[in-house]
Design a protein around this motif. Structure first.
Motif, PDB file in Angstrom:
ATOM      1  N   UNK A 274      36.812  43.119  46.818  1.00 23.10           N
ATOM      2  CA  UNK A 274      36.975  43.803  48.109  1.00 23.10           C
ATOM      3  C   UNK A 274      38.319  44.504  48.208  1.00 23.10           C
ATOM      4  N   UNK A 275      38.987  44.703  47.088  1.00 27.72           N
ATOM      5  CA  UNK A 275      40.329  45.260  47.085  1.00 27.72           C
ATOM      6  C   UNK A 275      40.387  46.627  47.754  1.00 27.72           C
ATOM      7  N   UNK A 276      41.503  46.888  48.440  1.00 21.72           N
ATOM      8  CA  UNK A 276      41.702  48.173  49.118  1.00 21.72           C
ATOM      9  C   UNK A 276      42.332  49.209  48.194  1.00 21.72           C
ATOM     10  N   UNK A 277      42.993  48.737  47.126  1.00 25.14           N
ATOM     11  CA  UNK A 277      43.670  49.648  46.208  1.00 25.14           C
ATOM     12  C   UNK A 277      43.833  48.962  44.861  1.00 25.14           C
ATOM     13  N   UNK A 278      43.654  49.710  43.769  1.00 28.28           N
ATOM     14  CA  UNK A 278      43.784  49.134  42.440  1.00 28.28           C
ATOM     15  C   UNK A 278      44.391  50.143  41.472  1.00 28.28           C
TER      16      UNK A 278
END
Length: 372
Positions: A274-278
């Motif tokens: 569910x990461x918002x940024x990678x």
């Protein structure tokens, strides 16, 4: 004369997880490698000199600004032929220290994912982008890991030279050698039925990784869906408390950081994020290498690894209904799970350590050659 290299990162764990093969490679060449990090010190890092930094996750922390003085002193004493900095926090303060030195060594910044993107709050984005622009003149080489970061860095000229790399490489050997039986045993240990559907998300507990989103969606899923959340971080306790508030504490496992993650992959039916940024997420590559289907938010880094419907499933970030729909698809279609998992395994082999390490080392060597 022996070449000297300084590697910096926000945490010792980051070095231990991603960079030991590179330290070994430099040492095989006869180079001296020093490491400076924040966070909890870990054994097993075979550097010549190890310096503890007082880094905190805030650009304006007084400790971070004091760390600039420590780094400046270490760089002047070390007379390094090259500095390699990892993670946004350590990279900014390392380069700031370099700015304060007259005879500046070349700096390589390995971008594990800019902490901003298209949907980032404008004020936060302006601050972070401004910091990167400020440090661009002392950034000899910038190595981003996904297309969005590469294009952004080139557009805004965030370094003298920019080259994209396929991550730092993943050692899949332990994953390849782990069978289904190990996963079955772990399920029994966790008192999870072999018929339950396990979703795994191994990550630091933070706002960026956004585990709260998954807890909320888990609440809306059937009771036979279990969520495994290995990892540590500042928001871990809050997530445990929220799971209890939601009444799903018996369906979520919080095992802290685990050293045998390959067994957890073997126990899972799918990996979800569910990461918002990678940047180019290591745990996703590992999961793909284990043959697991991945459900991921459609953000930079994820879209560099996953083609929706071919080797995983993507959903719009923050869209709970779309996320649950993807989970139900995998739960109800074993053949789809197997197909996505097989294709994911093939994709992951592009990021194998033996393939990636020589590519990254060539860039490092080029910087060292020019510094002679």
């Amino acid at each position: 004369m022996t070449k000297r290299i300084l590697i910096t990162a926000s945490t010792w764990l980051h070095i231990k997880c991603f960079h030991l093969p590179y330290i070994d490679e430099f040492q095989k060449k006869g180079y001296q490698v020093d490491v400076a990090c924040g966070g909890v010190y870990l054994e097993g890092i075979t550097a010549h000199k190890k310096t503890q930094l007082s880094l905190e996750k805030s650009m304006f922390s007084l400790r971070n600004w004091k760390t600039v003085g420590v780094l400046k002193r270490e760089i002047k004493i070390g007379r390094y032929d090259m500095i390699i900095c990892h993670t946004s926090l350590a990279a900014f303060f390392t380069r700031l220290a370099v700015c304060l030195i007259k005879d500046r060594p070349p700096v390589v910044y390995v971008v594990h994912g800019y902490l901003f993107g298209e949907k980032t709050n404008l004020l936060r984005k302006a601050l972070l982008v401004g910091a990167e622009k400020l440090m661009a003149p002392v950034t000899t080489l910038l190595l981003p890991m996904n297309r969005w970061d590469e294009e952004f860095a080139k557009k805004h000229r965030l370094a003298k030279k920019i080259k994209m790399i396929p991550g730092m490489g993943v050692d899949f050997s332990s994953i390849k050698n782990t069978g289904a039986e190990a996963g079955r045993i772990l399920r029994e240990k966790l008192q999870i039925s072999q018929d339950d559907f396990i979703l795994l998300y191994a990550a630091e507990f933070s706002k960026r990784k956004n585990q709260i989103f998954l807890l909320k969606e888990c609440k809306k899923l059937p009771e036979n869906v279990k969520l495994l959340l290995p990892g540590e971080g500042t928001l871990r306790r809050e997530c445990i408390a929220r799971a209890k508030e939601m009444g799903i504490e018996d369906r979520v496992v919080f095992p802290k950081w685990v050293s045998d993650i390959e067994i957890w992959y073997a126990a899972a039916d799918a990996v979800i994020t569910s990461s918002r940024s990678e940047g180019l997420p290591f745990h996703i590559m590992e999961a793909m290498g284990s043959g697991l289907p991945v459900i991921a938010a459609e953000i930079k880094g994820h879209i560099d690894l996953i083609c929706d419907g071919e080797n995983g499933l993507l959903y719009p970030p923050g869209d709970g209904a779309a996320c649950r729909k993807a989970i139900f698809r995998l739960m109800q279609d074993k053949r789809l799970r197997e197909q996505l998992g097989d294709n994911a395994r093939k994709t992951a082999m592009r990021y194998e350590l033996d393939r990636v390490l020589p590519k990254v080392m060539r860039y490092y060597d080029q910087v060292l050659e020019k510094s002679e």
